[in-house]
Design a protein around this motif. Structure first.
Motif, PDB file in Angstrom:
ATOM      1  N   ALA A 366       0.819  -1.302  -0.146  1.00 55.55           N
ATOM      2  CA  ALA A 366       0.287   0.172   0.095  1.00 55.55           C
ATOM      3  C   ALA A 366       1.059   1.217   0.108  1.00 55.55           C
ATOM      4  CB  ALA A 366      -0.700   0.058   1.183  1.00 55.55           C
ATOM      5  N   ASP A 367       2.147   1.226  -0.485  1.00 56.73           N
ATOM      6  CA  ASP A 367       3.133   2.041  -0.367  1.00 56.73           C
ATOM      7  C   ASP A 367       3.409   3.040   0.765  1.00 56.73           C
ATOM      8  OD1 ASP A 367       3.268   1.913  -3.361  1.00 56.73           O
ATOM      9  OD2 ASP A 367       1.748   3.310  -3.579  1.00 56.73           O
ATOM     10  N   ARG A 368       3.513   2.176   1.811  1.00 55.76           N
ATOM     11  CA  ARG A 368       3.795   2.603   3.129  1.00 55.76           C
ATOM     12  C   ARG A 368       5.016   1.825   3.713  1.00 55.76           C
ATOM     13  NH1 ARG A 368       0.593   1.771   6.930  1.00 55.76           N
ATOM     14  NH2 ARG A 368      -0.616   0.404   5.833  1.00 55.76           N
ATOM     15  N   GLY A 369       5.894   2.386   4.408  1.00 54.06           N
ATOM     16  CA  GLY A 369       7.080   1.476   4.976  1.00 54.06           C
ATOM     17  C   GLY A 369       6.990   1.517   6.518  1.00 54.06           C
ATOM     18  N   VAL A 370       6.379   0.309   6.773  1.00 53.55           N
ATOM     19  CA  VAL A 370       6.302   0.331   8.349  1.00 53.55           C
ATOM     20  C   VAL A 370       7.316  -0.788   8.864  1.00 53.55           C
ATOM     21  CG1 VAL A 370       4.735  -0.551  10.249  1.00 53.55           C
ATOM     22  CG2 VAL A 370       3.821   0.766   8.039  1.00 53.55           C
ATOM     23  N   THR A 371       7.896  -0.561   9.724  1.00 52.94           N
ATOM     24  CA  THR A 371       9.200  -1.349  10.170  1.00 52.94           C
ATOM     25  C   THR A 371       8.601  -2.434  11.187  1.00 52.94           C
ATOM     26  OG1 THR A 371       9.738   0.185  11.919  1.00 52.94           O
ATOM     27  CG2 THR A 371      10.900   0.284   9.741  1.00 52.94           C
ATOM     28  N   VAL A 372       9.120  -3.477  10.884  1.00 54.36           N
ATOM     29  CA  VAL A 372       8.770  -4.691  11.751  1.00 54.36           C
ATOM     30  C   VAL A 372      10.199  -5.486  11.879  1.00 54.36           C
ATOM     31  CG1 VAL A 372       6.476  -4.990  11.136  1.00 54.36           C
ATOM     32  CG2 VAL A 372       8.571  -6.164   9.951  1.00 54.36           C
ATOM     33  N   PRO A 373      10.627  -6.331  13.047  1.00 50.75           N
ATOM     34  CA  PRO A 373      11.709  -7.050  12.971  1.00 50.75           C
ATOM     35  C   PRO A 373      12.101  -7.725  11.832  1.00 50.75           C
ATOM     36  CG  PRO A 373      10.461  -7.216  14.903  1.00 50.75           C
ATOM     37  CD  PRO A 373       9.562  -6.696  13.874  1.00 50.75           C
ATOM     38  N   ALA A 374      13.236  -7.436  11.478  1.00 55.61           N
ATOM     39  CA  ALA A 374      13.880  -8.085  10.221  1.00 55.61           C
ATOM     40  C   ALA A 374      13.936  -9.548  10.573  1.00 55.61           C
ATOM     41  CB  ALA A 374      15.297  -7.776   9.961  1.00 55.61           C
ATOM     42  N   GLY A 375      13.466 -10.360   9.376  1.00 53.77           N
ATOM     43  CA  GLY A 375      13.267 -11.747   9.434  1.00 53.77           C
ATOM     44  C   GLY A 375      11.907 -12.208  10.137  1.00 53.77           C
ATOM     45  N   SER A 376      10.994 -11.334  10.557  1.00 60.82           N
ATOM     46  CA  SER A 376       9.959 -11.903  11.135  1.00 60.82           C
ATOM     47  C   SER A 376       8.657 -12.214  10.094  1.00 60.82           C
ATOM     48  CB  SER A 376       9.335 -10.754  12.219  1.00 60.82           C
ATOM     49  OG  SER A 376       9.181  -9.635  11.328  1.00 60.82           O
ATOM     50  N   PRO A 377       7.780 -12.993  10.520  1.00 60.50           N
ATOM     51  CA  PRO A 377       6.889 -13.463   9.510  1.00 60.50           C
ATOM     52  C   PRO A 377       6.238 -12.106   8.886  1.00 60.50           C
ATOM     53  CG  PRO A 377       6.406 -14.606  11.560  1.00 60.50           C
ATOM     54  CD  PRO A 377       7.755 -13.713  11.996  1.00 60.50           C
ATOM     55  N   GLY A 378       5.820 -11.939   7.773  1.00 60.65           N
ATOM     56  CA  GLY A 378       5.371 -10.924   7.102  1.00 60.65           C
ATOM     57  C   GLY A 378       6.390  -9.973   6.426  1.00 60.65           C
ATOM     58  N   ALA A 379       7.613 -10.064   6.998  1.00 60.10           N
ATOM     59  CA  ALA A 379       8.568  -9.000   6.671  1.00 60.10           C
ATOM     60  C   ALA A 379       9.356  -9.196   5.397  1.00 60.10           C
ATOM     61  CB  ALA A 379       9.617  -8.858   8.019  1.00 60.10           C
ATOM     62  N   VAL A 380       9.554  -7.669   4.855  1.00 61.41           N
ATOM     63  CA  VAL A 380      10.274  -7.786   3.689  1.00 61.41           C
ATOM     64  C   VAL A 380      11.886  -7.081   4.303  1.00 61.41           C
ATOM     65  CG1 VAL A 380      10.618  -6.953   1.260  1.00 61.41           C
ATOM     66  CG2 VAL A 380       8.604  -7.708   2.034  1.00 61.41           C
ATOM     67  N   ASP A 381      12.634  -7.954   4.137  1.00 66.20           N
ATOM     68  CA  ASP A 381      13.960  -7.332   4.637  1.00 66.20           C
ATOM     69  C   ASP A 381      14.705  -6.408   3.555  1.00 66.20           C
ATOM     70  OD1 ASP A 381      13.588  -8.230   6.868  1.00 66.20           O
ATOM     71  OD2 ASP A 381      14.729 -10.049   6.747  1.00 66.20           O
ATOM     72  N   LEU A 382      14.977  -5.278   3.584  1.00 60.22           N
ATOM     73  CA  LEU A 382      15.556  -4.467   2.606  1.00 60.22           C
ATOM     74  C   LEU A 382      16.903  -4.052   2.868  1.00 60.22           C
ATOM     75  CD1 LEU A 382      12.372  -2.463   1.327  1.00 60.22           C
ATOM     76  CD2 LEU A 382      13.280  -4.500   0.288  1.00 60.22           C
ATOM     77  N   VAL A 383      17.769  -3.925   2.106  1.00 59.06           N
ATOM     78  CA  VAL A 383      18.981  -3.550   2.380  1.00 59.06           C
ATOM     79  C   VAL A 383      19.255  -1.967   1.858  1.00 59.06           C
ATOM     80  CG1 VAL A 383      21.647  -3.517   1.951  1.00 59.06           C
ATOM     81  CG2 VAL A 383      19.897  -5.531   2.042  1.00 59.06           C
ATOM     82  N   ALA A 384      19.620  -1.073   2.755  1.00 55.89           N
ATOM     83  CA  ALA A 384      19.765   0.353   2.529  1.00 55.89           C
ATOM     84  C   ALA A 384      20.772   0.739   1.567  1.00 55.89           C
ATOM     85  CB  ALA A 384      20.062   1.123   3.933  1.00 55.89           C
ATOM     86  N   ALA A 385      20.337   1.653   0.420  1.00 57.97           N
ATOM     87  CA  ALA A 385      21.430   2.131  -0.519  1.00 57.97           C
ATOM     88  C   ALA A 385      22.306   3.071  -0.042  1.00 57.97           C
ATOM     89  CB  ALA A 385      20.734   1.889  -1.772  1.00 57.97           C
ATOM     90  N   GLY A 386      22.215   3.514   1.026  1.00 55.41           N
ATOM     91  CA  GLY A 386      22.997   4.785   1.503  1.00 55.41           C
ATOM     92  C   GLY A 386      22.265   6.062   1.317  1.00 55.41           C
ATOM     93  N   ARG A 387      23.214   6.997   1.195  1.00 60.40           N
ATOM     94  CA  ARG A 387      22.710   8.423   1.108  1.00 60.40           C
ATOM     95  C   ARG A 387      23.707   9.084  -0.168  1.00 60.40           C
ATOM     96  NH1 ARG A 387      25.389   8.418   5.791  1.00 60.40           N
ATOM     97  NH2 ARG A 387      27.124   9.590   6.016  1.00 60.40           N
ATOM     98  N   PRO A 388      23.164  10.277  -0.671  1.00 66.47           N
ATOM     99  CA  PRO A 388      23.783  10.976  -1.650  1.00 66.47           C
ATOM    100  C   PRO A 388      25.095  11.848  -1.129  1.00 66.47           C
ATOM    101  CG  PRO A 388      21.765  12.119  -1.193  1.00 66.47           C
ATOM    102  CD  PRO A 388      21.703  10.926  -0.556  1.00 66.47           C
ATOM    103  N   HIS A 389      25.804  12.199  -2.313  1.00 61.58           N
ATOM    104  CA  HIS A 389      26.949  12.891  -1.808  1.00 61.58           C
ATOM    105  C   HIS A 389      27.289  13.828  -3.251  1.00 61.58           C
ATOM    106  CE1 HIS A 389      30.832  13.882  -0.333  1.00 61.58           C
ATOM    107  NE2 HIS A 389      31.490  13.607  -1.471  1.00 61.58           N
ATOM    108  N   GLY A 390      26.965  15.201  -2.787  1.00 69.05           N
ATOM    109  CA  GLY A 390      27.119  16.315  -3.780  1.00 69.05           C
ATOM    110  C   GLY A 390      26.010  16.199  -4.842  1.00 69.05           C
ATOM    111  N   GLN A 391      24.934  15.662  -4.678  1.00 59.70           N
ATOM    112  CA  GLN A 391      23.599  15.758  -5.340  1.00 59.70           C
ATOM    113  C   GLN A 391      22.413  15.469  -4.808  1.00 59.70           C
ATOM    114  OE1 GLN A 391      23.421  12.134  -7.980  1.00 59.70           O
ATOM    115  NE2 GLN A 391      25.039  11.395  -7.198  1.00 59.70           N
TER     116      GLN A 391
END
Length: 604
Positions: A366-391
């Motif tokens: 539904a286009d919302r990021g609601v955090t839950v414990p990583a690895g828990s049932p119903g969780a999608v574990d995503l890896v952060a891509a960091g932050r920008p630098h100079g843009q």
């Protein structure tokens, strides 16, 4: 921290300094005898024969090639690089820049299966000069004579050029805002398009990537990513010229044949900066045998970028488990995000290393990021891509074009001097992609000049999380499903399915609306004549239904190599759908039509 600050990823750190064209940095090192580029030639030596050129030698070769180019064409014309991945490619690309022409980094005809992409790119930009090397000269000439491409004025083997040709050569003055090269995209759903990368964009992006990671002339830029790919071109060729770092490279084929060679690059050179797509980390962990690991010391790997495709938490864990005992540090693994239209680097992980966050699957739908414990049932574990630098990076509602709040999924937009000027001779597509406007922006956000990436993501705790591609999103009954999420479930559903060789995509059926289907390869060790295909299909359907509440419309199993990929190694979902689903639907429709016609004739 205010909401406005958080949705801006804490604002980009780093102010872009005054920069010069890339070849100006090469000219600074024209008197240096330090090694500049080393090609590890595994074709002539299993352990990699080292062909090395110093900065002084490289500068002389580049001047000579630039002088030869100007004998045939003029500044501003296109010059294609059709060379194997060796020192000749480096000389050819930099020679084209030094001549003031627009380089077109492609590949030699014999080293890629993507011949259609090569022909389309050449037809699109019509280079007047083709640069190659002696070993590939005949195949390049055959390409000009036998394929429907504009005939060049000259085909030049750069390793044949007399170095005396560059004596007294005066290079034309280069405008930073003039095109430096055309970076052709992989063309997974449309014909390839050449992103126009200016001299300002490439030198800015090399500074952005180099300064964000701390690369200087004591580092080694190592790897195997192809030079015709944006990540390989900048990481292995442009960044070394800008920073003075030593570049040590091999071909992608040499990596695939023996992935331990990549680990040895990290082990044998100081302060290594390298990069690869996610699949390469899994492939290396799986293929490198214990006997080949003797003597590895991966503590030299300072920065190992994981990018170009979705980064998986289990990949990060597996690579660390396999190679941590050999000195690989968890914080050296740097998940990052980039794209050719932004030259390459957009966001990157810093010294903290990977950050993995669990998000509720239903909320993401539904286009919302609601955090839950990583690895828990119903969780999608995503890896952060960091932050920008100079843009600048913003998350924008793709329809309303307004800024999204923290933890709201939207389209990733990019703004900065590293963004391409547009697509070569495609004004409408360029305006759609590069000329986006944000409605009602805040004081820290420019209204115009935004690059629409087509990628979906969200900002959480000042970090970017990429959730998927807009064009690949599967929408069923108003709920969003990300194909890579379904693909991960499918590949774990049965041991006969080959990992990282699954494509999930949206399909439509009359009277049923939109649904989903998958195409999956058998593992190479699996004998299709001995496996129970119905059992595999049932296992896949059960797993996807249980995990995603999705009833698959189709499950198609194919032999190894059957799922097509783009030139950068990504799963080509649209091409897979066309090959296996759309074609089958047409065959089925023709069969049904024939049956109806036959029945009608019998009734008459």
């Amino acid at each position: 921290m205010s909401l406005a600050d958080r949705r801006h990823f804490s604002e980009p750190d780093g102010v872009v300094p005054t920069l010069r064209p890339l070849t100006a940095y090469l000219a600074e090192r024209a008197g240096s005898t330090r090694p500049a580029f080393t090609h590890l030639d595994h074709a002539s030596d299993r352990d990699g024969f080292r062909h090395t050129v110093t900065w002084a030698e490289l500068a002389r070769r580049v001047r000579a090639v630039a002088a030869e180019i100007t004998r045939t064409t003029t500044p501003g014309q296109r010059v294609a690089v059709l060379a194997p991945q060796d020192l000749g490619y480096v000389t050819a690309f930099l020679g084209a820049l030094h001549a003031g022409t627009i380089a077109v980094p492609l590949f030699a005809p014999e080293v890629s299966q993507h011949g259609g992409r090569l022909v389309n790119a050449l037809a699109d930009c019509a280079p007047e000069v083709w640069l190659t090397t002696e070993p590939a000269f005949d195949s390049v000439r055959a390409l000009a004579e036998q394929q429907p491409v504009p005939m060049p004025k000259s085909i030049l083997a750069v390793d044949r050029v007399d170095l005396a040709a560059g004596e007294g050569f005066s290079a034309p003055e280069v405008d930073l805002d003039a095109p430096a090269y055309l970076q052709y995209t992989s063309g997974s759903t449309r014909d390839p398009a050449g992103a126009v990368i200016t001299h300002r964009a490439v030198v800015t992006n090399t500074w952005q990537g180099g300064s964000a990671y701390g690369v200087d002339d004591t580092w080694t830029c190592a790897g195997w990513i192809p030079f015709f790919h944006d990540m390989g071109l900048v990481q292995l060729l442009c960044l070394p010229v800008f920073s003075g770092a030593h570049s040590v490279f091999m071909t992608p084929f040499d990596f695939i044949m023996r992935p331990v060679r990549w680990l040895r690059q990290m082990s044998e050179h100081p302060n290594v900066f390298t990069a690869a797509p996610n699949f390469a980390f899994d492939y290396t962990a799986r293929k490198v045998k214990e006997a080949d690991r003797a003597g590895l010391d991966l503590a030299n790997a300072n920065v190992v970028i994981n990018g170009s495709e979705p980064v998986r938490p289990d990949t990060i864990a597996r690579f660390l488990a396999e190679f941590g005992p050999y000195g690989f540090r968890a914080e050296a693994h740097r998940p990052s995000y980039g794209l050719a239209e932004a030259t390459v680097f957009v966001t990157n992980t810093r010294d903290e290393g990977p950050t993995i966050t669990g998000f509720d699957r239903a909320a993401l739908g539904a286009d919302r990021g609601v955090t839950v414990p990583a690895g828990s049932p119903g969780a999608v574990d995503l890896v952060a891509a960091g932050r920008p630098h100079g843009q600048l990076v913003r998350i924008v509602h793709p329809r309303h074009r307004t800024l999204c709040a923290e933890d709201e999924v939207g389209e990733i937009w990019v703004h900065g001097p590293n963004v391409a000027d547009g697509y070569w001779q495609q004004p409408e597509r360029s305006a759609e992609t590069f000329g986006a406007t944000i409605e009602d922006p805040d004081a820290d956000t420019p209204a115009t000049g935004w690059l629409r990436t087509g990628d979906l993501g969200l900002c959480h705790d000042g970090l970017l999380y990429v959730t998927g591609r807009m064009k690949d999103l599967i929408i069923i009954d108003g709920k969003n499903h990300y194909p890579q999420d379904i693909e991960a479930t499918v590949q774990d559903a049965h041991p006969a399915i080959r990992r990282d060789h699954v494509a999930a995509f949206a399909v439509s059926s009359p009277g049923q609306g939109e649904g989903a289907a998958v195409v999956a390869e058998y593992r190479r060790q699996a004998d299709p004549t001995q496996v129970d295909e119905e059992e595999i299909v049932r296992a896949v359907r059960r797993a996807v239904s249980a995990e995603h509440d999705v009833r698959l419309r189709g499950v198609i199993l194919v032999r190894p190599g059957g799922v097509p990929r783009t030139s950068s190694g990504k799963i080509a979902r649209a091409a897979t759908r066309r090959r296996y689903w759309d074609d089958q639907q047409r065959v089925d429709q023709q069969r049904d039509d024939q049956r109806r016609d036959d029945r009608g004739r019998r009734e008459r």
